[in-house]
Design a protein around this motif. Structure first.
Motif, short mmCIF file in Angstrom:
data_model
loop_
_atom_site.label_atom_id
_atom_site.label_comp_id
_atom_site.label_asym_id
_atom_site.label_seq_id
_atom_site.Cartn_x
_atom_site.Cartn_y
_atom_site.Cartn_z
N TYR A 53 -41.50 24.91 -49.19
CA TYR A 53 -40.13 25.20 -48.74
C TYR A 53 -40.19 26.13 -47.54
O TYR A 53 -41.00 27.07 -47.51
CB TYR A 53 -39.35 25.84 -49.89
CG TYR A 53 -37.96 26.31 -49.51
CD1 TYR A 53 -36.92 25.40 -49.33
CD2 TYR A 53 -37.68 27.67 -49.34
CE1 TYR A 53 -35.65 25.83 -48.99
CE2 TYR A 53 -36.41 28.10 -48.99
CZ TYR A 53 -35.39 27.17 -48.82
OH TYR A 53 -34.13 27.60 -48.47
N ARG A 110 -45.50 20.76 -53.33
CA ARG A 110 -44.23 21.00 -52.66
C ARG A 110 -44.23 22.32 -51.90
O ARG A 110 -44.97 23.25 -52.22
CB ARG A 110 -43.07 20.97 -53.65
CG ARG A 110 -43.05 22.14 -54.64
CD ARG A 110 -41.91 23.07 -54.33
NE ARG A 110 -41.92 24.24 -55.17
CZ ARG A 110 -41.41 25.41 -54.82
NH1 ARG A 110 -40.85 25.57 -53.65
NH2 ARG A 110 -41.46 26.45 -55.63
N ILE A 132 -41.21 20.22 -47.96
CA ILE A 132 -42.34 19.29 -47.89
C ILE A 132 -42.70 18.88 -49.30
O ILE A 132 -42.73 19.71 -50.22
CB ILE A 132 -43.56 19.94 -47.20
CG1 ILE A 132 -43.22 20.33 -45.77
CG2 ILE A 132 -44.76 19.00 -47.23
CD1 ILE A 132 -44.32 21.12 -45.09
N THR A 169 -46.80 12.00 -47.51
CA THR A 169 -46.17 13.31 -47.35
C THR A 169 -44.78 13.14 -46.75
O THR A 169 -44.58 12.33 -45.83
CB THR A 169 -47.01 14.23 -46.45
OG1 THR A 169 -48.31 14.39 -47.01
CG2 THR A 169 -46.36 15.60 -46.30
N VAL A 170 -43.82 13.89 -47.28
CA VAL A 170 -42.44 13.84 -46.81
C VAL A 170 -42.03 15.22 -46.30
O VAL A 170 -42.34 16.24 -46.92
CB VAL A 170 -41.49 13.41 -47.95
CG1 VAL A 170 -40.03 13.71 -47.60
CG2 VAL A 170 -41.66 11.93 -48.24
N LEU A 171 -41.34 15.22 -45.17
CA LEU A 171 -40.71 16.43 -44.64
C LEU A 171 -39.21 16.18 -44.55
O LEU A 171 -38.78 15.20 -43.92
CB LEU A 171 -41.26 16.76 -43.25
CG LEU A 171 -40.54 17.87 -42.47
CD1 LEU A 171 -40.72 19.22 -43.15
CD2 LEU A 171 -41.03 17.92 -41.02
N VAL A 172 -38.42 17.02 -45.19
CA VAL A 172 -36.96 16.95 -45.10
C VAL A 172 -36.49 18.15 -44.31
O VAL A 172 -36.80 19.30 -44.65
CB VAL A 172 -36.31 16.94 -46.50
CG1 VAL A 172 -34.79 16.97 -46.38
CG2 VAL A 172 -36.76 15.71 -47.28
N ALA A 209 -36.67 15.83 -50.88
CA ALA A 209 -38.08 15.57 -50.59
C ALA A 209 -38.79 14.96 -51.79
O ALA A 209 -39.59 14.02 -51.65
CB ALA A 209 -38.76 16.87 -50.17
N ARG A 210 -38.51 15.49 -52.98
CA ARG A 210 -39.15 14.96 -54.18
C ARG A 210 -38.73 13.53 -54.46
O ARG A 210 -39.55 12.68 -54.81
CB ARG A 210 -38.82 15.87 -55.37
CG ARG A 210 -39.47 15.45 -56.69
CD ARG A 210 -39.49 16.59 -57.69
NE ARG A 210 -38.18 17.15 -57.91
CZ ARG A 210 -37.30 16.72 -58.81
NH1 ARG A 210 -37.61 15.68 -59.57
NH2 ARG A 210 -36.13 17.32 -58.97
N GLU A 268 -35.34 20.36 -51.28
CA GLU A 268 -36.50 20.14 -52.14
C GLU A 268 -36.29 18.93 -53.04
O GLU A 268 -37.22 18.14 -53.27
CB GLU A 268 -36.80 21.39 -52.95
CG GLU A 268 -37.39 22.50 -52.10
CD GLU A 268 -37.38 23.84 -52.80
OE1 GLU A 268 -38.46 24.43 -52.95
OE2 GLU A 268 -36.29 24.30 -53.18
N SER A 305 -40.65 6.89 -49.73
CA SER A 305 -41.51 7.15 -48.58
C SER A 305 -42.69 6.19 -48.49
O SER A 305 -43.47 6.08 -49.43
CB SER A 305 -42.04 8.60 -48.63
OG SER A 305 -42.96 8.81 -47.58
#
Length: 396
Positions: free
Chosen positions: A376, A374, A339, A328-331, A316-317, A313, A324
């Motif tokens: 998880y 966010r 997310i 939107t980000v996905l880790v 991603a933040r 998390e 990015s």
């Protein structure tokens, strides 16, 4: 919706439940906002001499299990701070911070909330202190001389090197590495090893240097300039264990996810300052190390990072705020994913859909949690990560 309307409706059920309870079980989401909210409620209960317990659950399923594991008496109450699949009283947190909802309940109980904890919870939720509904709590803190605006960076510790290095509100070339951070700040005419001697000009020099390094990084995206502004000119807390409100928020975020027992003790007002700082340093170090070592993939609207280990998390933040090129980000890690988005969308429905679609592929152990901006996911290690990516792409 007006604050007055919320006070008359949204807070009435939790306040009523707390007023009449002989014991209260607070079950909170694992983030800084929900942790602060549970702390505000716990302190109000302590003032009323009502026994209570605070539990932190990483996912909806975890919190539901915490609720179902107890066999309450008729006079007990359970308050959920975050989504649960159980028939219990909930704070209204779907479209605003849990901290704001908790403040309304505390005022309904005619208790006095800790303004610094409340402000830290709001910052953890992404709210600027003093904005909108929370103006009154900032004014209360100012009237009691608990906060004061000053130059510099929002960090929890007096040590400027360690504070800058481990902050998860910053992503600079030296982040996560105290030695590299010291080298970056050494050119400033600042006594880095004597925090007590620092004056406004020193804080200003540190803040300016950090901001330049953040936006000057070749990997920085446009959002980095806006994000770093929120970490500058912090509200200092001269009488508090942590140096700034924003730094306190960073510690709440770290402990909620890695040391929830320490985080809960901190939010309840117990002496947990040193272990909380230790957890925050390790959290920041791991987050920045993971961000630097991540593999990346770019899709239309989605930026994907793959990491071996680390707090997904936080990564991603940091990525959505500083690295990015997509909103939107996905880790993705071995058994969990996160997310983060730069929008204001509530991701609950999206996470539910991702979970449902993953389960339909035969993936095992899939659970989730979400808040504004966010989300998880947790799953068994044998789940195909490419399947997760494809499902998220389709839904985003």
């Amino acid at each position: 919706m007006s604050t007055e309307g919320r006070s008359e409706t949204a807070s009435s059920a939790p306040a009523s439940a707390l007023e009449s309870a002989s014991f209260v079980h607070l079950v909170a989401r694992a983030d800084g906002d929900a942790l602060a909210a549970s702390g505000l409620l716990a302190r109000a209960l302590a003032a009323r001499e009502t026994p209570y317990q605070v539990s932190i659950g990483r996912t909806v399923a975890d919190r539901t299990d915490r609720v179902n594991d107890r066999d309450p008496t008729a006079d007990d109450a359970t308050i959920a701070v975050g989504a649960v699949d159980a028939d219990v009283t909930r704070l209204e947190t779907d479209d605003r911070p849990a901290t704001l909802a908790a403040l309304e309940v505390v005022r309904d109980l005619e208790a006095s909330p800790d303004p610094v904890l409340a402000l830290a919870g709001l910052v953890a939720a992404g709210v600027e202190p003093g904005a909108g509904e929370c103006e009154w709590i900032l004014e209360a803190a100012r009237e009691r001389e608990l906060v004061e605006r000053r130059p510099g960076l929002a960090v929890p510790s007096a040590d400027p090197v360690g504070g800058c290095a481990h902050s998860t509100q910053v992503a600079a070339p030296w982040s996560g590495d105290p030695d590299a951070t010291r080298a970056a700040l050494d050119d400033l005419d600042v006594a880095l090893d004597d925090p007590d001697s620092l004056a406004d000009d020193d804080y200003r020099a540190i803040g300016s240097a950090v901001a330049l390094d953040v936006v000057g990084d070749d990997r920085a995206v446009d959002a980095a300039a806006e994000t770093i502004q929120r970490a500058l000119r912090p509200y200092a807390t001269p009488e508090h264990a942590f140096e700034t409100v924003g730094g306190y928020a960073d510690v709440l975020e770290a402990t909620a996810r890695t040391e929830p027992g320490t985080g809960a003790a901190l939010a309840m007002g117990h002496d947990a300052h040193e272990p909380a700082l230790a957890a925050w340093r390790e959290y920041g170090r791991r987050a920045h190390t993971s961000l630097e070592g991540a593999s990346t993939g770019r899709y239309d609207g989605l930026f994907v990072l793959g990491i071996d280990d680390g707090p997904v998390e936080a990564v991603a933040r940091l990525a959505v705020s500083f690295r990015s090129p997509e909103p939107t980000v996905l880790v993705v890690a071995e058994d969990e994913a996160a997310i983060a988005t730069r929008g204001d969308d509530a991701l609950g429905a999206t996470l539910e859909a991702i979970t449902r679609d993953l389960k339909e592929t035969g993936a095992a152990g899939v659970t989730y949690d979400s808040a504004n901006r966010r989300g998880y996911l947790r799953y068994d290690p044998d789940v195909d990560q490419s399947t997760i990516i494809e499902i998220v792409r389709a839904l985003r």
